[in-house]
Design an enzyme around this catalytic site. Structure first.
Site, short mmCIF file in Angstrom:
data_model
loop_
_atom_site.label_atom_id
_atom_site.label_comp_id
_atom_site.label_asym_id
_atom_site.label_seq_id
_atom_site.Cartn_x
_atom_site.Cartn_y
_atom_site.Cartn_z
N MET A 35 7.95 6.50 -2.57
CA MET A 35 7.80 7.83 -1.99
C MET A 35 6.39 8.38 -2.25
SD MET A 35 10.00 11.09 -3.39
CE MET A 35 8.91 12.08 -4.40
N SER A 109 10.03 1.90 -6.57
CA SER A 109 10.79 3.14 -6.52
C SER A 109 11.81 3.06 -5.37
CB SER A 109 9.81 4.30 -6.40
OG SER A 109 10.41 5.50 -6.74
N GLN A 110 11.85 4.06 -4.48
CA GLN A 110 12.88 4.01 -3.44
C GLN A 110 12.76 2.76 -2.56
OE1 GLN A 110 12.30 7.78 -1.42
NE2 GLN A 110 10.82 6.92 0.02
N ASP A 228 9.92 7.21 -17.88
CA ASP A 228 10.07 7.74 -16.52
C ASP A 228 10.64 9.16 -16.54
OD1 ASP A 228 10.61 8.18 -13.82
OD2 ASP A 228 11.21 6.09 -13.51
N HIS A 280 6.87 6.64 -14.51
CA HIS A 280 7.28 6.13 -13.20
C HIS A 280 6.08 5.58 -12.43
CE1 HIS A 280 10.21 5.90 -9.97
NE2 HIS A 280 9.32 6.39 -9.14
#
Ligand SMILES: *[C@@H]1O[C@H](CO)[C@@H](O)[C@H](O)[C@H]1NC(C)=O
Ligand SMILES: CC(=O)N[C@H]1CO[C@H](CO)[C@@H](O)[C@@H]1O
Length: 319
Positions: A35, A109-110, A228, A280
């Site tokens: 993202m 991530s996503q 994170d 993250h």
């Protein structure tokens, strides 16, 4: 003395062939960014591509782009329907000749969650090894913070979600709402979230294809970031999730694992849990090179059956 002569005459033929085939041929690699990022940012996916190609000379790397331009791709990270985006990427990857014999995949991530959806729903061509970095496999209990505070699209996403995360309007438009799992409203999540309950096989009717496809991975490596604070809980990277009392439930304590809705149990020792130091998406070149590229992208293919079981416990009860 016919035999030695015959052997001799064969040697010059064999040698050049052996030299040619000694050139290592690495499995192609597909990346799916996170993202706020896009396919082609030189500082992120560009840097990862360069590092992979430095360690594995000649390897083919493809970075997923949703939409026509980098800007479209950036926006698609916030707005749109994940189901449609995954379908679009299924077509994109099926059309790339270099990937036809399968590939290894790294999702950030996503992007890692969406690559898992690719494996479960399409997987033609097939993913051999799937690596995910800080991916919200178990959903998120809060909307992720914007990594870049001046990213207007990200701020727009956060205000849209405040409108009501499980409303049809937001579910069909905001990407992060489609993996939002509210522990205070788990029924609302199951009834109205249009993506994650399906891809996690949490609905009444289980999809056998999801289980079969995912359990055919040679390896599924899930990396969690030690510090994170972007995704809550950070252990979602290992499928951990909150129950209705907002207690964190490790994967092995979940029905999803015990009843093997996704084939994770069937994966056995081929399912790996890694921790990367840092915040993250703070991935050092050193971690990528020594923990991921060398062990998982450089080595020759292994058939699933020949991978020895590991003796260390696969589940760590405390983060
Ligand atoms: C399972 O998933 C596949 C791939 O997305 C789909 O074609 C199929 O219809 C699904 N089956 C069920 C029972 O939902
Ligand atoms: C590797 C694998 O199992 N691929 C299958 C995943 O699911 C699709 C859709 O049902 C199949 O066509 C693939 O063969």
């Amino acid at each position: 003395m016919i035999l030695p002569l015959a052997l001799f005459s064969l040697i010059p033929l064999i040698l050049p062939l052996a030299v040619v085939s000694a050139e290592p041929v690495y499995k192609p690699v597909v990346l799916w960014h996170g993202m706020g990022d896009d396919c082609c940012n030189p500082q992120s996916m560009g840097r990862v591509t360069e590092l992979i190609q430095k360690v594995l000379p000649g390897v083919f790397v493809h970075s997923v782009q949703v939409g026509e331009t980098r800007q479209d791709d950036h926006e698609a990270g916030f707005f749109g329907q994940v189901n449609d985006q995954v379908e679009q990427v299924c077509e994109q990857l099926a059309g790339i000749p270099e990937l036809a014999d399968g590939f290894n995949a790294i999702g950030f991530s996503q992007g890692g969650l969406f690559l898992r959806a690719y494996v479960q729903r399409c997987n033609r061509p097939a993913v051999h090894r799937l690596i995910t970095f800080g991916s919200p496999h178990g959903g998120v209990a809060d909307i992720p913070n914007c990594m870049n505070p001046v990213d207007l699209t990200c701020r727009l996403m956060r205000s849209a979600v405040r409108f009501g995360v499980y409303t049809g309007y937001v579910q069909h438009r905001v990407v992060q709402a489609q993996y939002y799992k509210d522990p205070r409203n788990l029924q609302g999540y199951l009834d109205h979230n249009v993506f994650l309950p399906d891809i996690n096989n949490e609905l009444g009717v289980k999809n056998e294809t999801y289980r079969d496809n995912l359990s055919q991975l040679e390896y599924f490596i899930m990396v969690r970031f030690a510090d994170d604070s972007m995704v809550k809980p950070s252990e979602t990277a290992w499928f951990w999730t909150y129950d209705e009392n907002e207690d964190l439930v490790p994967l092995d304590k979940q029905d999803m694992f015990r009843e093997d809705w996704l084939g994770l149990q069937r994966l056995g020792a081929r399912l790996r849990f890694l921790v990367s130091p840092g915040q993250h998406m703070e991935i050092s070149d050193d971690f990528l090179e020594t923990e991921i590229i060398h062990p998982y992208l450089a080595s020759p293919e292994t058939s699933a059956a020949s991978i020895p079981a590991i003796s260390t416990p696969r589940f760590i009860s405390q983060p």
